[in-house]
Motif scaffolding. Structure first.
Motif: not given
Length: 343
Positions: A182-183, A186-191, A246-247
């Motif tokens: 939905k956002n 692909v393969k995000p960086i998490l914070v 920013i998702a």
């Protein structure tokens, strides 16, 4: 030990439970025929139910017991049920009076905990039949400290490994994949900007600047993760970073685990999501304040730890009027993120 039963007492929090699972796994390997039970608080059973080698998870809602005297029968019922199990040993990894008391009331033949000066509450040692030195002065990680408690039953402490065999259900991956789709990520960086102690919080303005640099200079999609009561932190960051998207979406423990498995990297302070990511083999960058890097930092030596070393370092203070230990430049964290991605 045959079909005899062991009880692990670790009530919370998320990071503490994750750091105890390697000891539980070592016990399961050493006593393959024994039943290993775990006493914890809600909502951690949702995670522990998916860890191999745990025969049963018991819930002690100690917060409810303190708030409502009418819940006293629930505590009595739990204690009676525990005593009917006839545990060979109860190991208190928590080190609090309440956890030690529960271990004692379980009726276990042996009640084992850490020595008084290494317990969170020294009075907890009054309820133990045996005590163990967890920290021998060699700067052990908390995972290694917990293995010392398992050693009291004959387990080896060699080859400490923070990785946990969490069985993540397909439904958790389906939810995460749907949210990422939905956002358009692909393969995000998490914070993860939140933390259990205010002294572990890196300023939100710093997180906002860091996210913008990652988005603009590295081109990675970003997902902000948060727990109960932390949604306002995320919305404040999103307001600062607008119009850049920013998702962020809510997750359970298992959904967060699935998200970690789908991600390049997680950036956080000394908090549960950081330790979950490390335990799942997801690369991390840790921003540490009042806690020690060798005890509470990522166990993986490849994971950078960003920290200011001051006169008050490793004080473990939950409140402070200065917050100088978290005065860490954005550039320093961004450089660590770049290095970890390259490695």
């Amino acid at each position: 030990m045959g079909q005899q039963k062991l009880l692990i007492v670790k009530l919370g929090s998320l990071g503490d439970i994750i750091h105890t699972i390697p000891a539980q796994q070592r016990l399961a390997q050493h006593f393959p025929q024994a039943q290993i039970h775990w006493l914890t608080e809600p909502p951690y059973h949702t995670l522990l139910d998916h860890i191999p080698g745990i025969s049963r998870v018991w819930l002690a809602d100690t917060k409810k017991w303190r708030r409502h005297i009418s819940s006293l029968p629930d505590s009595i019922q739990l204690i009676r049920a525990l005593r009917q199990q006839h545990f060979e040993a109860a190991l208190d990894f928590q080190g609090l009076v309440k956890s030690a008391l529960l271990a004692k009331l379980s009726g276990a033949k042996r009640v084992i905990g850490f020595v008084a000066h290494q317990s969170r509450e020294a009075a907890s040692s009054y309820f133990y039949s045996e005590t163990v030195v967890g920290d021998d002065g060699s700067r052990p990680h908390v995972v290694e400290i917990n293995l010392q408690l398992a050693r009291s039953l004959g387990c080896s402490t060699n080859g400490a490994n923070p990785l946990i065999p969490l069985e993540i259900p397909s439904e958790a991956f389906d939810y995460v994949d749907d949210q990422l789709s939905k956002n358009n990520i692909v393969k995000p960086i998490l914070v993860n900007p939140g933390a259990g102690w205010v002294t572990k919080l890196w300023p939100l303005r710093n997180y906002a600047q860091l996210l913008l640099r990652i988005h603009q200079e590295l081109g990675h999609g970003i997902v902000l993760t948060y727990g109960p009561g932390e949604k306002d932190l995320v919305q404040e960051i999103q307001t600062v970073t607008a119009p850049h998207p920013i998702a962020a979406f809510p997750t359970t423990f298992l959904q967060l685990a699935a998200l970690c498995r789908r991600s390049h990297l997680l950036i956080a302070g000394d908090t549960g999501p950081l330790h979950l990511a490390v335990a799942l083999g997801t690369p991390t960058v840790a921003i540490l304040g009042p806690t020690s890097p060798w005890r509470n930092g990522p166990f993986n030596e490849k994971d950078p730890i960003i920290k200011r070393y001051l006169f008050c370092s490793n004080s473990y203070k939950r409140t402070c009027h200065q917050f100088i230990c978290m005065d860490i430049p954005v550039q320093e964290v961004f450089d660590a993120v770049t290095r970890r991605l390259e490695s």
